[in-house]
Design an enzyme around this catalytic site. Structure first.
Site, PDB file in Angstrom:
ATOM      1  N   GLU A 226       0.852  -1.198   0.000  1.00 58.86           N
ATOM      2  CA  GLU A 226       0.000   0.000   0.000  1.00 58.86           C
ATOM      3  C   GLU A 226       0.883   1.242   0.000  1.00 58.86           C
ATOM      4  O   GLU A 226       1.841   1.340   0.766  1.00 58.86           O
ATOM      5  CB  GLU A 226      -0.869  -0.029   1.265  1.00 58.86           C
ATOM      6  CG  GLU A 226      -1.663   1.244   1.512  1.00 58.86           C
ATOM      7  CD  GLU A 226      -2.412   1.199   2.847  1.00 58.86           C
ATOM      8  OE1 GLU A 226      -2.363   0.162   3.534  1.00 58.86           O
ATOM      9  OE2 GLU A 226      -3.021   2.223   3.196  1.00 58.86           O
ATOM     10  N   ASP A 228       0.330   5.080   0.671  1.00 60.29           N
ATOM     11  CA  ASP A 228      -0.547   6.170   1.065  1.00 60.29           C
ATOM     12  C   ASP A 228      -0.009   7.468   0.481  1.00 60.29           C
ATOM     13  O   ASP A 228       0.897   8.082   1.039  1.00 60.29           O
ATOM     14  CB  ASP A 228      -0.632   6.254   2.589  1.00 60.29           C
ATOM     15  CG  ASP A 228      -1.349   5.056   3.170  1.00 60.29           C
ATOM     16  OD1 ASP A 228      -2.244   4.523   2.500  1.00 60.29           O
ATOM     17  OD2 ASP A 228      -1.005   4.646   4.295  1.00 60.29           O
ATOM     18  N   GLU A 231      -2.923  11.005   3.207  1.00 55.50           N
ATOM     19  CA  GLU A 231      -3.826  10.772   4.333  1.00 55.50           C
ATOM     20  C   GLU A 231      -3.866  12.094   5.067  1.00 55.50           C
ATOM     21  O   GLU A 231      -2.836  12.554   5.579  1.00 55.50           O
ATOM     22  CB  GLU A 231      -3.310   9.668   5.242  1.00 55.50           C
ATOM     23  CG  GLU A 231      -3.371   8.311   4.587  1.00 55.50           C
ATOM     24  CD  GLU A 231      -3.259   7.209   5.614  1.00 55.50           C
ATOM     25  OE1 GLU A 231      -4.270   6.583   5.925  1.00 55.50           O
ATOM     26  OE2 GLU A 231      -2.151   6.989   6.101  1.00 55.50           O
ATOM     27  N   HIS A 242       3.960   1.614   2.535  1.00 57.22           N
ATOM     28  CA  HIS A 242       3.824   0.464   3.449  1.00 57.22           C
ATOM     29  C   HIS A 242       4.044  -0.819   2.637  1.00 57.22           C
ATOM     30  O   HIS A 242       3.096  -1.358   2.062  1.00 57.22           O
ATOM     31  CB  HIS A 242       2.402   0.361   4.001  1.00 57.22           C
ATOM     32  CG  HIS A 242       1.911   1.416   4.920  1.00 57.22           C
ATOM     33  ND1 HIS A 242       1.902   1.278   6.288  1.00 57.22           N
ATOM     34  CD2 HIS A 242       1.319   2.606   4.675  1.00 57.22           C
ATOM     35  CE1 HIS A 242       1.329   2.340   6.845  1.00 57.22           C
ATOM     36  NE2 HIS A 242       0.973   3.164   5.887  1.00 57.22           N
TER      37      HIS A 242
END
Ligand SMILES: *[C@@H]1O[C@H](CO)[C@@H](O)[C@H](O)[C@H]1NC(C)=O
Ligand SMILES: *[C@@H]1O[C@H](CO)[C@@H](O)[C@H](O)[C@H]1NC(C)=O
Length: 494
Positions: A226, A228, A231, A242
């Site tokens: 993942e 991001d 956010e 991640h």
């Protein structure tokens, strides 16, 4: 009775007899969202995309009937006595995007209203066509969007990110899944969420345990790499890779899912985050600050490789902003003992983990190299708005852990109170909140934005160093699913 296919692309389903099915109580009409592909030199062409709501938010009912397969925090044990039978007996229905979920799209803009009550928040994916997610290969490329989160307070997260999902939502791989990307199946992320009702075309019914009046977790989770990209709320923002030690969407159970031992899993739950406030510049991002969140701005993210080719190894993730025609460089790290980095590199991540005393699950799961391998495979664009049942979003916008000394580097992440972000309060106080993502552009580095240059914002101040407990973050919204005849089914996360 098997539901009649409402969309021509599902005509084949009229003969399907097994699997996570499709219901037709509400027609599924994906909201159209245009976006652009750019070339070096800055010319861009428009793509006719659309978005699809994640499967977990949808009404799940008996095939050919209106009996809930899942109510409150429990499965119907007649329809779902086991994982496979559950997928045969239960259908995902179409979504009333604006009416039930507060999701509206117009031209190149998508607004996610933070709906509350029988539904909380939402999560959507960008589709290339009616049954296939758009797959982004971002190495040596740049991804850009505009965001307006002036109406997104403490405790909320308007997220835009990439997950390494299957392009068809697992339709081809898992015979039990007859719904696919057209109904938002196949979600995964680096938290290995166990609150998903279906994983790999099977009901997640084994050892389903309630986590609140209307949420639960099953034995299985769904893991994948993942990134991001964004956010954020109006107070704080972070971008965070991640990685996982596995490639592609992977079902986990037991320790592999990273619970109860957060670091025993196959993915990196913490990531290597760059949050300007946390990294020591408290004047950079927020209302009236260098990047002024009281109005719309552009977020540019650049994925550099070691050799500046699309086949190289991911080496750096850079960020810049554009607002009112001015290009704003990312803030620089201002932490005692740490170099003034302004981007995510392996050196930045190593230094940050060391100085903050955090467990280096980022390196342990393969670091930027593993993240880059996922980017080479292709990743799905996810956009969501959510509140945080696990950690009140304090890891993003307040002091975290809330009990730690806020003057310890790494603890303070934003100006929200440590008492903020409690979901029940956020939901009652912020039902009119929303985030709007617009003007998505993708292309070679330097192709997706223009503006006059400016320097970064001023430096903040920090004090002593010491060892603190790790940060945490997640992109999994709390969700519910409801529809005509359905009981809402709220669920938590982690
Ligand atoms: C379900 O729980 C039982 C009892 O704790 C355990 O033995 C079993 O392994 C669990 N099943 C799965 C799939 O985790
Ligand atoms: C890649 O591009 C960057 C930015 O233009 C440049 O600084 C760097 O030297 C290049 N690296 C290689 C290996 O060509």
């Amino acid at each position: 009775m098997f539901p009649t296919a409402a969309l021509t692309s599902f005509a084949f389903l009229a003969v399907a007899v097994r699997g996570q099915q499709v219901g037709t109580s509400t027609a599924e009409n994906h909201p159209a969202l245009s976006w652009q592909t750019c070339t070096t030199g800055g010319s861009c062409t428009t793509n006719s995309g659309s978005v699809v709501l994640d499967a977990n938010w949808r009404w799940l009912h008996s095939v050919g009937g209106y009996t809930n397969c899942y109510t409150g925090n429990e499965w119907d044990t007649t329809l779902c006595p086991d994982a496979v039978t559950c997928a045969e007996n239960c259908a995902l229905d179409g979504a009333d995007y604006s009416g039930t979920y507060g999701i509206t799209a117009s031209g190149d803009a998508l607004t996610l209203q933070f709906v509350t009550g029988s539904n909380v928040g939402s999560r959507v994916y960008l589709l290339a066509d009616s049954s296939t997610y758009e797959m982004f290969q971002v190495l040596n490329k740049e991804f850009t969007f505009d965001v307006d989160l002036s109406n997104l307070p403490c405790g909320l997260n308007g997220a835009l990110y990439f997950s390494e999902m299957d392009a068809d939502g697992g339709l081809a791989k898992y015979s039990g899944n007859k719904a696919g990307a057209a109904y938002g199946t196949g979600y995964c992320d680096s938290q290995c969420p166990r609150d998903l009702k279906f994983i790999n075309g099977e009901g997640n019914v084994v050892n389903w345990t309630s986590t609140s009046a209307n949420s639960g977790t099953g034995s299985y989770g769904s893991c994948c790499n993942e990134m991001d990209v964004w956010e954020a709320n109006s107070i704080s923002s972070a971008y965070t890779p991640h990685p996982c030690s596995v490639s592609g969407q992977t079902r986990c159970t037991g320790d592999q899912c990273g619970s109860p031992d957060r670091y025993a899993g196959i993915c990196d739950p913490d990531g290597c985050d760059f949050n300007s406030y946390r990294m020591g510049d408290t004047t950079f991002y927020g209302p009236g600050k260098t990047v002024d969140t009281s109005s719309k701005f552009t977020v540019v993210t650049q994925f550099y490789t070691n050799d500046n080719t699309t086949t190289g190894t991911l080496s750096e993730i850079r960020r810049l902003y554009v607002q009112n025609g001015v290009v704003i460089s990312n803030s620089k790290v201002n932490i005692p003992g740490m170099t003034a980095y302004d981007s995510i590199t392996s050196d930045y991540c190593d230094a940050q983990k060391t100085i903050f005393g955090n467990t280096d699950s980022f390196d342990n799961q393969g670091g930027l190299t593993a993240m880059g391998e996922a980017f080479a495979q292709g990743v799905v664009l996810v956009m969501s708005v959510w509140d945080d049942y696990a950690a009140e979003m304090l890891w993003l916008d307040s002091d975290y852990p809330a009990t730690a000394d806020a003057s310890t580097p790494g603890v303070a992440r934003g100006t929200c109170a440590t008492t903020s972000g409690v979901p029940s309060q956020v939901e009652s106080q912020s039902p009119g909140s929303s985030v709007t993502f617009s003007n998505i552009k993708f292309g070679p580095i330097g192709s997706t934005y223009t503006g006059t240059s400016s320097s970064s914002g001023g430096g903040g101040s920090t004090t002593t160093t010491s060892t603190v407990k790790s940060s945490s973050s997640s992109s999994t919204p709390s969700s519910t699913a409801t529809a005509p005849g359905a009981t809402q089914t709220h669920y938590g996360q982690w």
